[in-house]
Scaffold this active site. Structure first.
Site, PDB file in Angstrom:
ATOM      1  N   ASP A   1       0.812  -1.228   0.000  1.00  0.00           N
ATOM      2  CA  ASP A   1       0.000   0.000   0.000  1.00  0.00           C
ATOM      3  C   ASP A   1       0.845   1.277   0.000  1.00  0.00           C
ATOM      4  O   ASP A   1       0.440   2.300   0.551  1.00  0.00           O
ATOM      5  CB  ASP A   1      -0.964   0.012   1.211  1.00  0.00           C
ATOM      6  CG  ASP A   1      -1.872  -1.193   1.236  1.00  0.00           C
ATOM      7  OD1 ASP A   1      -2.228  -1.674   0.148  1.00  0.00           O
ATOM      8  OD2 ASP A   1      -2.225  -1.659   2.334  1.00  0.00           O
TER       9      ASP A   1
ATOM     10  N   LYS B   1       1.688   2.115  -5.126  1.00  0.00           N
ATOM     11  CA  LYS B   1       2.202   1.550  -6.383  1.00  0.00           C
ATOM     12  C   LYS B   1       1.263   1.848  -7.555  1.00  0.00           C
ATOM     13  O   LYS B   1       1.711   2.228  -8.629  1.00  0.00           O
ATOM     14  CB  LYS B   1       2.394   0.028  -6.240  1.00  0.00           C
ATOM     15  CG  LYS B   1       3.435  -0.345  -5.186  1.00  0.00           C
ATOM     16  CD  LYS B   1       3.539  -1.854  -4.988  1.00  0.00           C
ATOM     17  CE  LYS B   1       2.335  -2.467  -4.324  1.00  0.00           C
ATOM     18  NZ  LYS B   1       2.122  -2.093  -2.914  1.00  0.00           N
TER      19      LYS B   1
ATOM     20  N   GLY C   1      -4.496  -4.387  -3.770  1.00  0.00           N
ATOM     21  CA  GLY C   1      -5.516  -3.379  -4.053  1.00  0.00           C
ATOM     22  C   GLY C   1      -4.785  -2.113  -4.438  1.00  0.00           C
ATOM     23  O   GLY C   1      -4.117  -1.510  -3.602  1.00  0.00           O
ATOM     24  N   HIS C   2      -4.850  -1.756  -5.711  1.00  0.00           N
ATOM     25  CA  HIS C   2      -4.083  -0.608  -6.215  1.00  0.00           C
ATOM     26  C   HIS C   2      -5.059   0.494  -6.631  1.00  0.00           C
ATOM     27  O   HIS C   2      -5.902   0.285  -7.495  1.00  0.00           O
ATOM     28  CB  HIS C   2      -3.192  -1.042  -7.393  1.00  0.00           C
ATOM     29  CG  HIS C   2      -2.142  -2.048  -6.969  1.00  0.00           C
ATOM     30  ND1 HIS C   2      -1.265  -2.620  -7.842  1.00  0.00           N
ATOM     31  CD2 HIS C   2      -1.830  -2.552  -5.758  1.00  0.00           C
ATOM     32  CE1 HIS C   2      -0.452  -3.448  -7.178  1.00  0.00           C
ATOM     33  NE2 HIS C   2      -0.794  -3.425  -5.912  1.00  0.00           N
TER      34      HIS C   2
ATOM     35  N   GLN D   1       2.075  -6.054  -3.238  1.00  0.00           N
ATOM     36  CA  GLN D   1       2.539  -6.150  -1.840  1.00  0.00           C
ATOM     37  C   GLN D   1       3.834  -5.334  -1.652  1.00  0.00           C
ATOM     38  O   GLN D   1       4.122  -4.451  -2.440  1.00  0.00           O
ATOM     39  CB  GLN D   1       2.728  -7.612  -1.404  1.00  0.00           C
ATOM     40  CG  GLN D   1       1.434  -8.392  -1.263  1.00  0.00           C
ATOM     41  CD  GLN D   1       0.888  -8.968  -2.556  1.00  0.00           C
ATOM     42  OE1 GLN D   1       1.609  -9.573  -3.322  1.00  0.00           O
ATOM     43  NE2 GLN D   1      -0.387  -8.798  -2.803  1.00  0.00           N
TER      44      GLN D   1
HETATM   45  P1  GDP Z   1      -0.802   0.296  -3.508  1.00  0.00           P
HETATM   46  O1  GDP Z   1      -1.360  -0.983  -3.025  1.00  0.00           O
HETATM   47  O2  GDP Z   1       0.670   0.409  -3.271  1.00  0.00           O
HETATM   48  O3  GDP Z   1      -1.172   0.606  -4.939  1.00  0.00           O
HETATM   49  O4  GDP Z   1      -1.464   1.439  -2.612  1.00  0.00           O
HETATM   50  P2  GDP Z   1      -3.025   1.579  -2.256  1.00  0.00           P
HETATM   51  O5  GDP Z   1      -3.731   2.086  -3.455  1.00  0.00           O
HETATM   52  O6  GDP Z   1      -3.538   0.352  -1.619  1.00  0.00           O
HETATM   53  O7  GDP Z   1      -2.948   2.665  -1.104  1.00  0.00           O
HETATM   54  C1  GDP Z   1      -2.423   3.941  -1.324  1.00  0.00           C
HETATM   55  C2  GDP Z   1      -3.503   4.995  -1.041  1.00  0.00           C
HETATM   56  O8  GDP Z   1      -2.914   6.275  -0.947  1.00  0.00           O
HETATM   57  C3  GDP Z   1      -4.533   5.115  -2.171  1.00  0.00           C
HETATM   58  O9  GDP Z   1      -5.769   5.450  -1.622  1.00  0.00           O
HETATM   59  C4  GDP Z   1      -3.997   6.264  -3.023  1.00  0.00           C
HETATM   60  O10 GDP Z   1      -5.022   6.952  -3.723  1.00  0.00           O
HETATM   61  C5  GDP Z   1      -3.401   7.151  -1.964  1.00  0.00           C
HETATM   62  N1  GDP Z   1      -2.231   7.943  -2.377  1.00  0.00           N
HETATM   63  C6  GDP Z   1      -1.200   7.575  -3.182  1.00  0.00           C
HETATM   64  N2  GDP Z   1      -0.249   8.533  -3.213  1.00  0.00           N
HETATM   65  C7  GDP Z   1      -0.694   9.531  -2.399  1.00  0.00           C
HETATM   66  C8  GDP Z   1      -0.136  10.774  -1.981  1.00  0.00           C
HETATM   67  O11 GDP Z   1       0.961  11.157  -2.341  1.00  0.00           O
HETATM   68  N3  GDP Z   1      -0.882  11.521  -1.099  1.00  0.00           N
HETATM   69  C9  GDP Z   1      -2.108  11.113  -0.652  1.00  0.00           C
HETATM   70  N4  GDP Z   1      -2.753  11.899   0.204  1.00  0.00           N
HETATM   71  N5  GDP Z   1      -2.650   9.946  -1.021  1.00  0.00           N
HETATM   72  C10 GDP Z   1      -1.944   9.157  -1.870  1.00  0.00           C
HETATM   73  P1  IMO Z   2      -0.852  -4.229  -2.216  1.00  0.00           P
HETATM   74  O1  IMO Z   2      -0.421  -4.755  -3.567  1.00  0.00           O
HETATM   75  C1  IMO Z   2      -1.095  -4.645   2.093  1.00  0.00           C
HETATM   76  C2  IMO Z   2      -1.151  -8.733   3.724  1.00  0.00           C
HETATM   77  C3  IMO Z   2      -2.437  -9.134   4.421  1.00  0.00           C
HETATM   78  C4  IMO Z   2      -1.890 -10.097   5.448  1.00  0.00           C
HETATM   79  C5  IMO Z   2      -0.758 -10.796   4.711  1.00  0.00           C
HETATM   80  C6  IMO Z   2      -1.145 -12.141   4.127  1.00  0.00           C
HETATM   81  O2  IMO Z   2      -2.157  -3.520  -2.253  1.00  0.00           O
HETATM   82  O3  IMO Z   2       0.239  -3.459  -1.584  1.00  0.00           O
HETATM   83  P2  IMO Z   2      -2.639 -12.882   2.055  1.00  0.00           P
HETATM   84  O4  IMO Z   2      -4.091 -12.632   1.766  1.00  0.00           O
HETATM   85  O5  IMO Z   2      -1.707 -12.362   1.011  1.00  0.00           O
HETATM   86  O6  IMO Z   2      -2.360 -14.291   2.396  1.00  0.00           O
HETATM   87  O7  IMO Z   2      -2.356 -12.046   3.408  1.00  0.00           O
HETATM   88  O8  IMO Z   2      -0.383  -9.916   3.665  1.00  0.00           O
HETATM   89  N1  IMO Z   2      -1.310  -8.226   2.340  1.00  0.00           N
HETATM   90  C7  IMO Z   2      -1.260  -6.927   2.005  1.00  0.00           C
HETATM   91  N2  IMO Z   2      -1.137  -5.819   2.767  1.00  0.00           N
HETATM   92  N3  IMO Z   2      -1.144  -4.537   0.759  1.00  0.00           N
HETATM   93  C8  IMO Z   2      -1.228  -5.632  -0.024  1.00  0.00           C
HETATM   94  O9  IMO Z   2      -1.145  -5.577  -1.364  1.00  0.00           O
HETATM   95  C9  IMO Z   2      -1.334  -6.905   0.594  1.00  0.00           C
HETATM   96  N4  IMO Z   2      -1.447  -8.172   0.146  1.00  0.00           N
HETATM   97  C10 IMO Z   2      -1.415  -8.961   1.216  1.00  0.00           C
HETATM   98  O10 IMO Z   2      -3.083  -8.025   4.998  1.00  0.00           O
HETATM   99  O11 IMO Z   2      -1.329  -9.392   6.517  1.00  0.00           O
HETATM  100 MG    MG Z   3      -2.897  -1.676  -1.790  1.00  0.00          MG
END
Ligand code: GDP
Ligand code: IMO
Ligand code: MG
Length: 420
Positions: free
Chosen positions: A14, A17, A41-42, A220
């Site tokens: 998270d 990415k 979840g991106h 991840q």
């Molecule tokens: P990922 O799994 O690495 O793609 O990240 P996620 O999408 O799960 O979580 C990142 C969250 O932060 C998302 O809700 C993005 O919209 C948000 N986000 C990404 N970059 C920024 C930033 O620079 N500032 C803020 N405020 N939010 C951001």
């Molecule tokens: P992105 O790509 C954050 C975590 C789960 C749990 C552990 C194992 O959005 O960064 P699993 O279902 O993979 O067996 O769970 O890994 N986890 C993540 N945490 N971002 C993710 O993906 C994750 N994918 C798995 O919360 O702790």
């Molecule tokens: Mg994510």
């Protein structure tokens, strides 16, 4: 974009990415996912929409060619929903799906829930069936791959074999009926996905020879890696940058590694988190940073930036430079802390320890910097125009980690991005 680039998470996932892959995909021709499944979840905020993608690579928004490599585990229902979503929004999906990728079956999801319930020490999985699917991959005889999904005879044989061998633990009353129901549903998915299935390894090798620009989208983060993460509190696949070579079958040459790290830290699920906070600052990160899981909606655990952890991630991923995200979220804090070292058995240590027993004893040692005010971050286009203390924070991190910070993200939107 001169070279092919991989975006690899440096923390616990998270890191942002999705946002950065979408941003960089403008210069790419192909965007590739090579590990994990819909546990990812991106989120991408662009073109007045919020996209939450689990399987489709984030190059979909800009209409790039998309590859889901053999290292991924695919829930076909989720993939079809994502394809339909884009097609309904009049965006064409140019997808190449590896026949070697593994399929998440309903019994994987059921087992994920049951295993987690039975665990004395919970992992906090996403309950998407990821672990049980990778277990079948390693076990070999039970696994269902994309090639099996699109071949009716093979599919039926595989499902029967699986359901009978798992009937006892799944507590099935009628294994035959269960197998037939799965077959009917999954045969339909196979028919819908057939046209995307191909030898993605050959496709990518050819494209690399033609010097096409390829962007690899990690899922991840480093410390969820099954080998190098905070085992057993990890996911079931390799998440570090080198996983891309096995995860899509290309040669290990000239790929630039862009490590992505949040300006603070979060983690979903259980496991070590030395700089975790339980006070008002945690609520600041949670609320201002909207730190709720994209896949499960769970509130994320929050803490200060951990440099010993980041240094290990840079080493493990061979990161050339860093993308620092969510800097804007720190605005409004009076003081900002950064963990520079740990104290372990009265010794000062500057690298995240390899042995979990040491990690358990690690006490963070912090350096404190002055905070910065809230400004209209959307208008800032250059690093030098950041509030003075925000600039000092970025400079401090850069000096400590010894590699450049190449991109700074100051908001969720595609344009809220500074190229340094
Ligand atoms: P990922 O799994 O690495 O793609 O990240 P996620 O999408 O799960 O979580 C990142 C969250 O932060 C998302 O809700 C993005 O919209 C948000 N986000 C990404 N970059 C920024 C930033 O620079 N500032 C803020 N405020 N939010 C951001
Ligand atoms: P992105 O790509 C954050 C975590 C789960 C749990 C552990 C194992 O959005 O960064 P699993 O279902 O993979 O067996 O769970 O890994 N986890 C993540 N945490 N971002 C993710 O993906 C994750 N994918 C798995 O919360 O702790
Ligand atoms: Mg994510």
């Amino acid at each position: 974009m001169d070279k092919n680039i991989v975006i690899a998470g440096m923390q616990f996932g998270d890191e942002g990415k999705g946002k950065i892959v979408d941003f960089l995909s403008e210069d790419a021709e192909i965007v590739v996912r090579y590990n994990g499944g819909d546990n990812a979840g991106h989120t991408i905020c662009a073109e007045n929409q919020i996209y939450k993608l689990h399987l489709i690579p984030s190059g979909a928004i800009l209409g790039k060619e998309l590859v889901i490599g053999n290292g991924c585990v695919v829930n076909p229902k989720i993939l079809i929903n994502e394809i339909n979503f884009f097609e309904k929004n009049r965006k064409k999906i140019n997808l190449y799906l590896s026949g070697r990728a593994h399929i998440i079956m309903p019994y994987h999801i059921a087992l994920d829930g049951m295993e987690e319930k039975a665990r004395m020490n919970k992992i906090g999985t996403t309950k998407r069936g990821i672990g049980p699917c990778y277990m079948d991959k390693a076990e070999r005889t039970c696994a269902v791959r994309v090639y099996d999904l699109v071949d009716e005879k093979l599919l039926m044989k595989k499902i029967k074999q699986n359901v009978y061998s798992k009937a006892l633990v799944l507590e099935l009353d009628n294994a035959e009926e269960y197998a037939n129901d799965i077959f009917k549903e999954y045969k339909g998915y196979g028919e819908l996905l057939k046209k995307y299935v191909c030898d993605t390894s050959r496709y990518l090798n050819e494209k690399m020879k033609e010097n096409k620009k390829i962007l690899f989208e990690g899922a991840q983060g480093c410390f969820l890696d099954v080998d190098f993460g905070t085992y057993p509190f990890t996911t079931s696949s390799n998440t570090i940058s080198s996983a891309l070579f096995c995860g899509c079958g290309i040669f290990p040459k000239s790929i630039e590694v862009r490590g992505i790290a949040k300006a603070y830290m979060t983690r979903v699920g259980e496991g070590y988190f030395p700089t975790e906070l339980f006070d008002e600052t945690k609520n600041h990160f949670l609320n201002i940073g909207k730190e709720f899981g994209t896949t499960t909606g769970r509130p994320r655990r929050c803490g200060w930036l951990d440099l010993p952890l980041l240094k290990r991630a840079i080493m493990l991923n061979a990161a050339d430079d860093i993308v620092l995200t969510k800097l804007d979220v720190l605005a409004g804090l009076k003081k900002i802390k950064v963990c520079t070292h740990y104290e372990i058995d009265s010794k000062k240590v500057d690298m995240f320890p390899d042995n979990p027993m040491d990690l358990k004893k690690a006490k963070p040692i912090y350096h404190e910097l002055d905070g910065f005010e809230n400004v209209d971050f959307g208008r800032i286009k250059k690093r030098k125009d950041l509030p003075l203390n925000a600039k000092k924070y970025v400079d401090f991190i850069e000096k400590e980690i010894g590699i450049p910070i190449k991109i700074i993200s100051i908001g969720p939107g595609r344009n809220e991005t500074i190229l340094c």
